[in-house]
Design a protein around this motif. Structure first.
Motif, PDB file in Angstrom:
ATOM      1  N   GLY A  90      -3.964  18.740 -44.614  1.00 35.26           N
ATOM      2  CA  GLY A  90      -4.215  19.264 -45.948  1.00 35.26           C
ATOM      3  C   GLY A  90      -2.966  19.566 -46.760  1.00 35.26           C
ATOM      4  N   THR A  91      -1.789  19.303 -46.202  1.00 34.31           N
ATOM      5  CA  THR A  91      -0.548  19.540 -46.936  1.00 34.31           C
ATOM      6  C   THR A  91      -0.448  18.579 -48.110  1.00 34.31           C
ATOM      7  OG1 THR A  91       0.577  20.283 -44.937  1.00 34.31           O
ATOM      8  CG2 THR A  91       1.980  19.583 -46.775  1.00 34.31           C
ATOM      9  N   LEU A  92      -0.175  19.122 -49.291  1.00 29.50           N
ATOM     10  CA  LEU A  92       0.029  18.298 -50.479  1.00 29.50           C
ATOM     11  C   LEU A  92       1.409  17.662 -50.378  1.00 29.50           C
ATOM     12  CD1 LEU A  92      -0.942  17.329 -53.272  1.00 29.50           C
ATOM     13  CD2 LEU A  92       0.106  19.408 -54.224  1.00 29.50           C
ATOM     14  N   LEU A  93       1.449  16.347 -50.296  1.00 31.71           N
ATOM     15  CA  LEU A  93       2.695  15.606 -50.128  1.00 31.71           C
ATOM     16  C   LEU A  93       3.270  15.132 -51.453  1.00 31.71           C
ATOM     17  CD1 LEU A  93       1.534  13.403 -47.132  1.00 31.71           C
ATOM     18  CD2 LEU A  93       2.751  15.598 -47.043  1.00 31.71           C
TER      19      LEU A  93
ATOM     20  N   ASP B 243       7.349   2.706 -39.441  1.00 31.34           N
ATOM     21  CA  ASP B 243       8.787   2.528 -39.657  1.00 31.34           C
ATOM     22  C   ASP B 243       9.067   1.786 -40.964  1.00 31.34           C
ATOM     23  OD1 ASP B 243       9.468   3.811 -37.258  1.00 31.34           O
ATOM     24  OD2 ASP B 243       9.425   1.931 -36.124  1.00 31.34           O
ATOM     25  N   ASP B 244       8.178   0.859 -41.338  1.00 31.42           N
ATOM     26  CA  ASP B 244       8.358   0.074 -42.568  1.00 31.42           C
ATOM     27  C   ASP B 244       8.143   0.894 -43.839  1.00 31.42           C
ATOM     28  OD1 ASP B 244       8.912  -2.182 -41.045  1.00 31.42           O
ATOM     29  OD2 ASP B 244       6.851  -2.923 -41.142  1.00 31.42           O
ATOM     30  N   ASP B 245       7.565   2.074 -43.724  1.00 31.73           N
ATOM     31  CA  ASP B 245       7.260   2.920 -44.879  1.00 31.73           C
ATOM     32  C   ASP B 245       8.323   3.990 -45.126  1.00 31.73           C
ATOM     33  OD1 ASP B 245       4.689   1.656 -45.207  1.00 31.73           O
ATOM     34  OD2 ASP B 245       3.975   2.868 -43.522  1.00 31.73           O
ATOM     35  N   THR B 246       9.358   4.016 -44.321  1.00 31.66           N
ATOM     36  CA  THR B 246      10.336   5.099 -44.407  1.00 31.66           C
ATOM     37  C   THR B 246      11.381   4.867 -45.492  1.00 31.66           C
ATOM     38  OG1 THR B 246      11.836   4.119 -42.772  1.00 31.66           O
ATOM     39  CG2 THR B 246      10.080   5.593 -41.932  1.00 31.66           C
ATOM     40  N   ALA B 247      12.028   5.965 -45.858  1.00 31.59           N
ATOM     41  CA  ALA B 247      13.107   5.899 -46.843  1.00 31.59           C
ATOM     42  C   ALA B 247      14.213   4.968 -46.346  1.00 31.59           C
ATOM     43  CB  ALA B 247      13.654   7.301 -47.117  1.00 31.59           C
ATOM     44  N   ARG B 248      14.512   5.032 -45.065  1.00 33.36           N
ATOM     45  CA  ARG B 248      15.544   4.148 -44.512  1.00 33.36           C
ATOM     46  C   ARG B 248      15.156   2.679 -44.686  1.00 33.36           C
ATOM     47  NH1 ARG B 248      19.607   4.905 -40.834  1.00 33.36           N
ATOM     48  NH2 ARG B 248      18.776   6.920 -40.185  1.00 33.36           N
ATOM     49  N   ALA B 249      13.928   2.337 -44.370  1.00 33.61           N
ATOM     50  CA  ALA B 249      13.481   0.940 -44.457  1.00 33.61           C
ATOM     51  C   ALA B 249      13.447   0.434 -45.900  1.00 33.61           C
ATOM     52  CB  ALA B 249      12.099   0.791 -43.819  1.00 33.61           C
ATOM     53  N   LEU B 250      13.095   1.304 -46.824  1.00 38.42           N
ATOM     54  CA  LEU B 250      12.949   0.870 -48.217  1.00 38.42           C
ATOM     55  C   LEU B 250      14.206   1.074 -49.056  1.00 38.42           C
ATOM     56  CD1 LEU B 250       9.294   2.004 -48.964  1.00 38.42           C
ATOM     57  CD2 LEU B 250      10.148  -0.280 -48.437  1.00 38.42           C
ATOM     58  N   GLY B 251      15.244   1.643 -48.450  1.00 40.07           N
ATOM     59  CA  GLY B 251      16.498   1.804 -49.163  1.00 40.07           C
ATOM     60  C   GLY B 251      16.504   2.936 -50.174  1.00 40.07           C
ATOM     61  N   SER B 252      15.567   3.878 -50.031  1.00 38.34           N
ATOM     62  CA  SER B 252      15.528   5.006 -50.972  1.00 38.34           C
ATOM     63  C   SER B 252      16.075   6.276 -50.336  1.00 38.34           C
ATOM     64  CB  SER B 252      14.099   5.234 -51.479  1.00 38.34           C
ATOM     65  OG  SER B 252      13.247   5.647 -50.430  1.00 38.34           O
ATOM     66  N   GLY B 253      16.809   6.105 -49.260  1.00 32.37           N
ATOM     67  CA  GLY B 253      17.406   7.203 -48.521  1.00 32.37           C
ATOM     68  C   GLY B 253      17.715   6.719 -47.123  1.00 32.37           C
ATOM     69  N   ASP B 254      18.112   7.641 -46.241  1.00 33.48           N
ATOM     70  CA  ASP B 254      18.463   7.204 -44.894  1.00 33.48           C
ATOM     71  C   ASP B 254      17.701   7.950 -43.807  1.00 33.48           C
ATOM     72  OD1 ASP B 254      19.705   9.671 -44.972  1.00 33.48           O
ATOM     73  OD2 ASP B 254      21.740   8.890 -44.744  1.00 33.48           O
ATOM     74  N   LEU B 255      16.599   8.609 -44.199  1.00 35.41           N
ATOM     75  CA  LEU B 255      15.798   9.346 -43.223  1.00 35.41           C
ATOM     76  C   LEU B 255      14.556   8.574 -42.815  1.00 35.41           C
ATOM     77  CD1 LEU B 255      16.054  12.916 -44.775  1.00 35.41           C
ATOM     78  CD2 LEU B 255      17.392  11.949 -42.889  1.00 35.41           C
ATOM     79  N   GLU B 256      14.072   8.875 -41.629  1.00 38.91           N
ATOM     80  CA  GLU B 256      12.869   8.235 -41.083  1.00 38.91           C
ATOM     81  C   GLU B 256      11.630   9.034 -41.481  1.00 38.91           C
ATOM     82  OE1 GLU B 256      12.797   5.298 -39.418  1.00 38.91           O
ATOM     83  OE2 GLU B 256      14.964   5.107 -39.653  1.00 38.91           O
ATOM     84  N   VAL B 257      11.422   9.181 -42.795  1.00 32.59           N
ATOM     85  CA  VAL B 257      10.256   9.869 -43.352  1.00 32.59           C
ATOM     86  C   VAL B 257       9.663   8.987 -44.451  1.00 32.59           C
ATOM     87  CG1 VAL B 257      11.114  12.190 -42.823  1.00 32.59           C
ATOM     88  CG2 VAL B 257      11.654  11.142 -45.038  1.00 32.59           C
ATOM     89  N   LEU B 258       8.427   9.283 -44.833  1.00 36.22           N
ATOM     90  CA  LEU B 258       7.756   8.507 -45.871  1.00 36.22           C
ATOM     91  C   LEU B 258       8.628   8.416 -47.118  1.00 36.22           C
ATOM     92  CD1 LEU B 258       5.218   7.068 -47.000  1.00 36.22           C
ATOM     93  CD2 LEU B 258       4.386   9.335 -47.686  1.00 36.22           C
TER      94      LEU B 258
ATOM     95  N   HIS C 105       7.297  14.169 -55.321  1.00 36.92           N
ATOM     96  CA  HIS C 105       7.170  14.024 -53.873  1.00 36.92           C
ATOM     97  C   HIS C 105       7.599  15.358 -53.283  1.00 36.92           C
ATOM     98  CE1 HIS C 105       7.863  11.118 -50.238  1.00 36.92           C
ATOM     99  NE2 HIS C 105       7.075  12.132 -49.937  1.00 36.92           N
ATOM    100  N   LEU C 106       6.652  16.110 -52.742  1.00 37.78           N
ATOM    101  CA  LEU C 106       6.859  17.515 -52.414  1.00 37.78           C
ATOM    102  C   LEU C 106       7.190  17.813 -50.960  1.00 37.78           C
ATOM    103  CD1 LEU C 106       3.770  18.759 -54.431  1.00 37.78           C
ATOM    104  CD2 LEU C 106       6.178  18.873 -55.150  1.00 37.78           C
ATOM    105  N   ALA C 107       6.759  16.963 -50.052  1.00 40.29           N
ATOM    106  CA  ALA C 107       6.942  17.264 -48.632  1.00 40.29           C
ATOM    107  C   ALA C 107       7.218  15.990 -47.844  1.00 40.29           C
ATOM    108  CB  ALA C 107       5.692  17.956 -48.077  1.00 40.29           C
ATOM    109  N   ALA C 108       8.019  16.118 -46.797  1.00 35.08           N
ATOM    110  CA  ALA C 108       8.362  14.978 -45.945  1.00 35.08           C
ATOM    111  C   ALA C 108       7.241  14.707 -44.942  1.00 35.08           C
ATOM    112  CB  ALA C 108       9.665  15.259 -45.203  1.00 35.08           C
ATOM    113  N   SER C 109       7.078  13.421 -44.619  1.00 29.22           N
ATOM    114  CA  SER C 109       6.055  13.001 -43.658  1.00 29.22           C
ATOM    115  C   SER C 109       6.692  12.046 -42.667  1.00 29.22           C
ATOM    116  CB  SER C 109       4.913  12.275 -44.373  1.00 29.22           C
ATOM    117  OG  SER C 109       4.397  13.067 -45.414  1.00 29.22           O
TER     118      SER C 109
END
Length: 123
Positions: free
Chosen positions: A96-99, A12-27, A61-65
């Motif tokens: 193997g997905t390139l992120l 949860d601490d690594d997400t866009a929402r937590a870091l203020g770089s967006g509002d989604l719960e993804v890396l 940053h190519l794919a959501a995690s």
């Protein structure tokens, strides 16, 4: 060529929402970048009097995690010129997905000389 990898699980601490770089719960992109930079530091073999500082970043940053994804960031030295070191970086999930992919540049510096040039805030 020197190569190093670091592996982390998205929390949860690594997400866009937590870091203020967006509002989604993804890396978050800033966290993906930090993990790539961590890999660059691990790839350098420096003596204790030396360290490195980042000078340029180009990261796609190519794919959501989502939370729970295991991510491995890898850095490979692709060029050196004196104190300048260029790395190719990539982050993949366990499937193997390139992120993320890109280039990071670091400069090797003398630790004490570098810190001696810094003026503390408030002085």
């Amino acid at each position: 060529m020197e190569t190093a990898s670091v592996t982390h699980t998205v929390t949860d601490d690594d997400t866009a929402r937590a870091l203020g770089s967006g509002d989604l719960e993804v890396l978050a992109t800033p966290r993906a970048l930090a993990w790539c930079e961590q890999a660059t530091c691990a790839a350098l073999k420096l003596d204790p009097a030396q360290t490195s500082v980042g000078t340029r970043v180009d990261l796609e940053h190519l794919a959501a995690s989502p939370v729970g994804t295991e991510v491995t960031a890898t850095a490979t030295v692709v060029h050196t010129d004196g104190r300048l070191v260029r790395f190719q970086v990539a982050a993949h999930d366990t499937g193997g997905t390139l992120l993320a992919t890109g280039e990071i540049r670091r400069v090797i510096v003398d630790r004490e000389r570098f810190l001696a040039r810094i003026t503390p805030v408030g002085d």
